[in-house]
Design a protein around this motif. Sequence first.
Motif: not given
Length: 222
Positions: A173-181
């Motif tokens: 489980k990862l946030s889209q903010e983390t994926l964007a980074e």
Amino acid sequence: MPPKSLPARPPPAFDVQAFLASARVSPRTVRFASGAVVFAQGAQANSVFFVKEGGIKLSVLSTAGKEAVVAMLGPGDFLGEGCLAGQPLRMGMATAVMRTALLRILKRDMVRMLHDHPAFSDRFLSHMLTRNIRIEEDLVDQLFNSSEKRLARTLLLLARYGKEDATQRVLPKLSQETLAEMVGTTRSRVNFFMNKFRKLGLIEYNGGLKVNNALLSIVLHD
């Protein structure tokens, strides 16, 4: 032209605990909840960790307070090995992205294992070289590929937390903010491409994010 191949498969897992037990080294098993900090940037570096289960996010915080995700690690990976090269302090932060179990091996024990047990040293070196190859491929990916392909490749890398022979693999489980980074783009672009992948049947949200092997086509083909 950028390479179209996927990162090299990691070497077969080896029983680190068996190696350590044979050398009468008793590492401590430490467990972390999702979001817990394993070690902070600037903390004393006096041990190496081995991921037994779960997932770890490695990141670096700039002086301006901006965080950059360096790598995602899973079962079979080592972290914190910088202390073996003489780093007195942690160069980045390690955070659990799900319920995670790690072996904590003291620096002195790790150094002794590497010096006295060639088989262990060979396997450790193989893991480190494989990870360096992956980091180099990440750099090429950032330089040459579109954000859509970078996101697809990132999802495939994360999917290795699942079963190797599964048609669909559940991601941590990862946030889209983390994926964007990790991808080097904005959250809005990640959201756009994730919706596109979902409509194409490449991913699905059903009890967690699942990646279909058909996502390979995004990375391997123009």
